[in-house]
Design a protein around this motif. Structure first.
Motif, PDB file in Angstrom:
ATOM      1  N   TYR A 178       9.065  -7.041   8.624  1.00  0.00           N
ATOM      2  CA  TYR A 178       9.504  -6.665   9.965  1.00  0.00           C
ATOM      3  C   TYR A 178      10.789  -7.361  10.378  1.00  0.00           C
ATOM      4  O   TYR A 178      11.563  -6.816  11.165  1.00  0.00           O
ATOM      5  CB  TYR A 178       8.380  -6.845  10.999  1.00  0.00           C
ATOM      6  N   LYS A 195      13.360 -13.455  19.348  1.00  0.00           N
ATOM      7  CA  LYS A 195      12.267 -12.501  19.534  1.00  0.00           C
ATOM      8  C   LYS A 195      11.171 -12.646  18.471  1.00  0.00           C
ATOM      9  O   LYS A 195       9.992 -12.476  18.765  1.00  0.00           O
ATOM     10  CB  LYS A 195      12.847 -11.082  19.488  1.00  0.00           C
ATOM     11  N   HIS A 196      11.590 -12.938  17.230  1.00  0.00           N
ATOM     12  CA  HIS A 196      10.605 -12.951  16.150  1.00  0.00           C
ATOM     13  C   HIS A 196      10.255 -14.338  15.647  1.00  0.00           C
ATOM     14  O   HIS A 196       9.100 -14.633  15.377  1.00  0.00           O
ATOM     15  CB  HIS A 196      11.113 -12.129  14.959  1.00  0.00           C
ATOM     16  N   PRO A 199       8.691 -17.393  18.578  1.00  0.00           N
ATOM     17  CA  PRO A 199       7.293 -17.199  18.970  1.00  0.00           C
ATOM     18  C   PRO A 199       6.314 -17.406  17.825  1.00  0.00           C
ATOM     19  O   PRO A 199       5.155 -17.728  18.035  1.00  0.00           O
ATOM     20  CB  PRO A 199       7.245 -15.737  19.442  1.00  0.00           C
ATOM     21  N   HIS A 200       6.777 -17.240  16.600  1.00  0.00           N
ATOM     22  CA  HIS A 200       5.889 -17.439  15.456  1.00  0.00           C
ATOM     23  C   HIS A 200       5.784 -18.918  15.088  1.00  0.00           C
ATOM     24  O   HIS A 200       4.701 -19.426  14.797  1.00  0.00           O
ATOM     25  CB  HIS A 200       6.402 -16.640  14.253  1.00  0.00           C
TER      26      HIS A 200
ATOM     27  N   LYS C  84       2.659  -4.271   7.819  1.00  0.00           N
ATOM     28  CA  LYS C  84       3.604  -5.331   7.455  1.00  0.00           C
ATOM     29  C   LYS C  84       4.964  -5.080   8.081  1.00  0.00           C
ATOM     30  O   LYS C  84       5.823  -5.949   8.077  1.00  0.00           O
ATOM     31  CB  LYS C  84       3.768  -5.394   5.939  1.00  0.00           C
ATOM     32  N   ALA C  85       5.163  -3.876   8.585  1.00  0.00           N
ATOM     33  CA  ALA C  85       6.481  -3.511   9.095  1.00  0.00           C
ATOM     34  C   ALA C  85       6.619  -3.764  10.592  1.00  0.00           C
ATOM     35  O   ALA C  85       7.653  -3.476  11.174  1.00  0.00           O
ATOM     36  CB  ALA C  85       6.773  -2.047   8.782  1.00  0.00           C
ATOM     37  N   VAL C  86       5.552  -4.285  11.202  1.00  0.00           N
ATOM     38  CA  VAL C  86       5.653  -4.597  12.631  1.00  0.00           C
ATOM     39  C   VAL C  86       5.237  -6.042  12.866  1.00  0.00           C
ATOM     40  O   VAL C  86       4.371  -6.567  12.169  1.00  0.00           O
ATOM     41  CB  VAL C  86       4.754  -3.660  13.474  1.00  0.00           C
ATOM     42  N   ASN C  87       5.878  -6.659  13.836  1.00  0.00           N
ATOM     43  CA  ASN C  87       5.546  -8.039  14.168  1.00  0.00           C
ATOM     44  C   ASN C  87       4.225  -8.073  14.942  1.00  0.00           C
ATOM     45  O   ASN C  87       4.126  -7.496  16.023  1.00  0.00           O
ATOM     46  CB  ASN C  87       6.678  -8.616  15.036  1.00  0.00           C
ATOM     47  N   ARG C  89       2.889 -10.097  16.739  1.00  0.00           N
ATOM     48  CA  ARG C  89       2.883 -10.766  18.040  1.00  0.00           C
ATOM     49  C   ARG C  89       3.540  -9.960  19.149  1.00  0.00           C
ATOM     50  O   ARG C  89       3.569 -10.393  20.294  1.00  0.00           O
ATOM     51  CB  ARG C  89       3.614 -12.106  17.936  1.00  0.00           C
ATOM     52  N   LEU C  90       4.137  -8.830  18.797  1.00  0.00           N
ATOM     53  CA  LEU C  90       4.837  -8.056  19.821  1.00  0.00           C
ATOM     54  C   LEU C  90       4.034  -6.818  20.207  1.00  0.00           C
ATOM     55  O   LEU C  90       3.311  -6.263  19.389  1.00  0.00           O
ATOM     56  CB  LEU C  90       6.212  -7.612  19.291  1.00  0.00           C
ATOM     57  N   GLU C  98      13.311  -1.785  19.399  1.00  0.00           N
ATOM     58  CA  GLU C  98      14.291  -2.232  18.409  1.00  0.00           C
ATOM     59  C   GLU C  98      15.020  -1.070  17.754  1.00  0.00           C
ATOM     60  O   GLU C  98      16.097  -1.239  17.194  1.00  0.00           O
ATOM     61  CB  GLU C  98      13.597  -3.070  17.321  1.00  0.00           C
ATOM     62  N   ARG C 136      10.511   4.617  15.195  1.00  0.00           N
ATOM     63  CA  ARG C 136      11.534   3.568  15.228  1.00  0.00           C
ATOM     64  C   ARG C 136      12.698   3.882  14.287  1.00  0.00           C
ATOM     65  O   ARG C 136      13.840   3.521  14.551  1.00  0.00           O
ATOM     66  CB  ARG C 136      10.870   2.237  14.846  1.00  0.00           C
TER      67      ARG C 136
END
Lengths: 288, 311, 201
Positions: A178, A195-196, A199-200, C84-87, C89-90, C98, C136
């Motif tokens: 991602y 953003k990524h 937070p991780h 696997k292609a997205v975070n 936590r979001l 995005e 996306r």
């Protein structure tokens, strides 16, 4: 067909009255409150801890003095709490410095290219290669004993483990799909970091910081106990323990036993708090 | 091959599995992932359970083998060769008469040589002999036994998993998505071993999301939708949409690329907001008030279907 | 036009899974790539969309080296595993933000329900997540789309929902499409031309 009409129970989930997550949360709350209490009370009892009273010296533990009194008639409970709070302050200070070093170096190693990474990794191996206590003594001795020396020594010797964790996390994150996708979608480096990445990494950093506490406290105490740490005017738990050694042979066991147990409890509690925090944050065990 | 007259190896009636999960902080909810599921496997049969991934069909395999995650409740009647199984009996049969062939090599221990794993660390001579025979049968060269799992190719790994399963002379194989991402030809080749095993009078329960593969290799297909099997039909019924019974199966059939590639509106309901009665109701064109009642399974033309409008 | 010239690539020294590979794709084409497993299809997809730099050779987009393009990459890849292609936590809302100005039309067309936007990836199924990943990738500036086994783990109905929309979209916007799938019938349905990869030595 042999249809019995009844249904076989194949598995029953043994429901606990308190589920795992509540237990973790309770442990977290209990540990934190206890430690804060020790620190606050320890700070407030300052005067009692140094008040000598020669009419009450060498008392065994009793109602008025649960931990007994020492050879100068000082209340050992007050002294222990005071000592513990000093140790916690120093531990806090040292681990925060240590964690900040770890954060900066870990991020640098993971993002600033192979050469920087090689240098930082070499330093990690170097510091981890030397026995901890030896390194502590050397640093503290070189800088000059006292509070400053202890803080610097503990801070300098405790960053490698967390640095490694942060470096590993960021490296792994950089390779995750991602993040690579975000780059191809035209997101700027700064945006990806904010953003990524942060937070991780931040929760891991926080857990690492809390887990540094018990080490820092224990090592501060050990250093002080050996006479390389705090001066006697700063009666940390290490000082109390090392002073009480002289009186042990006189049969005054309570001088060492209770402070020692409080130290151990505090260390275990910090470990409990850190472990619970990790359990809450880590998605793998969050459902347990 | 329909085997209504043959003996059943496996029969499952009214299997239900529910999960206890945390939702937002400390609130716990029970998710009924499998509800009143029926499926059976006869002697010599390869039965495919087809359903979308993530719909909980792997839990079916885990329930039959008694290896459900700890936070599960499960109930239902399972007969194995006419014997109603208790949890204890399931444990005894697991790995002996009922075996699992899992999805991938990650089920092998990466630090132990393949041969030792297949022998389950036993060193008796007859165990060695059996392992060698099986390797020979599945065209694995004898020196494969000395390799570590990472040294195996995908095809070899699948055959190693198969030999592991065959060591105890099982009667029933449960294959959970055994050919992920393989071309149909390669998958069919991989499945030929299961076919052979079934043809000797044993049973195979294949759990997969791949309808095309199931159509190629299975004798019967059980269609899994929202936690239950809505239809169980001989594979020959899939040649035409008219011989199928359940509206969902028909929609599946029409969505096949070679049968028009027709999309179908809506989505499978979540386990936590399941409609009353028929789970397919909200998407169904034949929906009537009766569909919200309890839906009994009916037998139509050698197939079972959970739909009151089926003909 | 997307063009790959003399692409070679290998993960181990001396063993190239791609050797002097050539391909040209016009923007009205839908090209299927066919090869058995382990023949480097996913690697090729990643090279064509600029995720991996080939050991030798070039990928050119309208004559410009793809690896020189800064910012938004007009060749977008959709991955096999949406989880696997997205975070994790979001929320889906900020995941889809995005993309390059994704139109409401696309979100609706892919069957994304509005309340999914406020969820986290863990609260969606693979099929639901994959719809977001497709949306996306369909940003304003996308010129080529690379779909690597994007419906492998989805059920037939979701698969046909997604593909029917995607095919209409790429045709209308003249987006070139490269498809990898192990399903022959799907390939027959989608691709206007098939390229066989057989470069392994």
């Amino acid at each position: 067909m042999n249809n019995t009409g009844s249904v076989t129970v194949l598995q029953k989930y043994p429901r606990k009255r308190l589920n795992q997550r509540s237990q973790t949360l309770m442990a977290l709350a209990f540990g934190s409150i206890f430690l804060v209490a020790i620190t606050v009370i320890g700070t407030m009892v300052g005067d009692i801890a140094i008040t000598t009273n020669f009419t009450q010296k060498n008392f065994l533990p009793q109602m008025a003095h649960p931990f007994g009194t020492d050879w100068l008639g000082r209340d050992m409970l007050a002294r222990t709490l005071k000592g513990m709070s000093i140790s916690i302050y120093i531990g806090l200070f040292a681990s925060v410095i240590s964690a900040v070093i770890a954060g900066i170096l870990g991020a640098a190693a993971a993002t600033l290219g192979k050469k920087v990474d090689a240098v930082i990794t070499w330093f990690i191996d170097l510091v981890m290669g030397i026995p901890h206590l030896l390194l502590l003594i050397l640093i503290s001795y070189a800088i000059g004993r006292g509070t400053f020396g202890v803080v610097v020594a503990v801070a300098i010797s405790h960053w490698p483990v967390l640095t490694r964790i942060i470096r590993g996390e960021i490296l792994q994150l950089k390779e995750s799909n991602y993040i690579k996708i975000a780059g191809k979608l035209g997101q700027s480096k700064m945006k990806i970091i904010v953003k990524h990445m942060i937070p991780h990494v931040f929760p891991q950093f926080l857990v690492g910081l809390v887990l540094l506490f018990p080490h820092a406290i224990l090592h501060e105490a050990a250093l002080t106990f050996l006479g390389f740490g705090l001066p006697p005017e700063q009666p940390g738990i290490g000082i109390i323990l090392s002073e009480s050694m002289k009186y042990l042979s006189l049969g005054m066991w309570w001088l060492a036993l209770f402070p020692g147990m409080v130290l151990m409890t505090a260390v275990l509690l910090f470990d409990l708090v850190g472990g619970s925090l990790r359990k809450m944050i880590d998605p793998h065990s969050a459902q347990e | 091959m329909s085997c209504m007259n043959n003996k059943y190896i496996l029969q499952i009636k009214n299997l239900s599995v529910s999960f206890t999960q945390y939702e937002k902080g400390l609130r716990k909810i029970d998710l009924k992932v499998i509800r009143n599921l029926n499926v059976s496997v006869g002697e010599g049969e390869l039965v495919a359970v087809v359903g979308s991934s993530g719909s909980g069909k792997s839990l079916l395999a885990h329930a039959i083998l008694g290896i459900l995650p700890q936070n599960c409740d499960a109930e239902g009647n399972i007969w194995f060769e006419d014997e109603l199984l208790s949890p204890k009996r399931i444990e005894e049969l697991r790995g002996k008469k009922i075996v699992l062939v899992p999805q991938s090599v990650t089920y092998l221990d990466p630090l132990e040589k393949v041969g030792r794993q297949v022998r389950k660390e036993q060193n008796e001579e007859n165990v060695h002999k059996k392992q060698e025979e099986l390797f020979d049968f599945y065209k694995l060269s004898p020196n494969t036994a000395d390799l570590y799992p990472f040294e195996l190719s995908g095809g070899m790994a699948r055959r190693v998993l198969l030999t592991t399963a065959m060591m105890e002379s099982p009667r029933l194989i449960i294959a959970d998505e055994p050919t992920p991402g393989l071309h149909l030809e390669a998958a069919k080749k991989a499945m030929s071993h299961f076919r052979e095993f079934a043809d000797k009078g044993n049973g195979v329960l294949l759990i997969t999301h791949d309808v095309e593969l199931a159509l190629e290799v299975a004798d019967r297909i059980a269609v899994f939708y929202a936690g239950t099997t809505v239809e169980e039909a001989p594979v020959s019924d899939f040649q035409s949409v008219d011989t199928l019974r359940h509206p969902y199966t028909k929609a599946l059939w029409r969505a096949l690329p070679q049968n028009g590639f027709h999309p179908f509106p809506g989505k499978q309901p979540y386990a936590k907001d399941m409609p009353n009665g028929c789970p397919f109701g909200p998407r169904c064109s034949q929906l009537t008030p009766e569909c919200e009642g309890s839906i009994q399974e009916q037998l139509i033309r050698f197939g079972r279907v959970r739909c009151i409008h089926a003909k | 036009m997307l063009e790959a010239k003399g692409i070679s690539f290998g993960y181990k020294k001396g063993i190239n899974i791609l050797d002097q590979f050539q391909i040209r794709i016009e923007s009205h084409e839908r090209v299927g790539i066919v090869a058995p497993s382990g023949f480097g299809k996913t690697t090729l997809c990643q090279i064509l969309s600029g995720y991996i730099k080939p050991a030798s050779g070039q990928v050119l987009l309208d004559g410009e080296d793809l690896h020189r393009i800064q910012g938004y990459c007009p060749v977008q890849m959709i991955w096999q595993h949406p989880e696997k292609a997205v975070n994790p936590r979001l929320r889906m809302k900020s995941i889809i933000e995005e993309g390059d100005q994704i139109e409401e039309r696309i979100i609706d067309g892919l069957g994304i329900e509005r309340d999914w936007l406020n969820r986290f990836p863990g609260e969606l199924s693979g099929g639901e997540m994959q719809r977001f990943c497709i949306a996306r990738a369909l940003g304003k500036r996308t010129k080529f789309l690379i779909a690597d086994e994007i419906s492998t783990m989805l059920d037939l109905i979701t698969q046909s929902q997604i593909w029917n929309f995607l095919l209409a979209e790429v045709t209308e916007r003249k987006i070139g499409l490269i498809v990898v799938t192990h399903s022959h019938s799907l390939m027959e349905r989608i691709a206007t031309r098939q390229v066989v990869l057989d470069t392994r030595i």
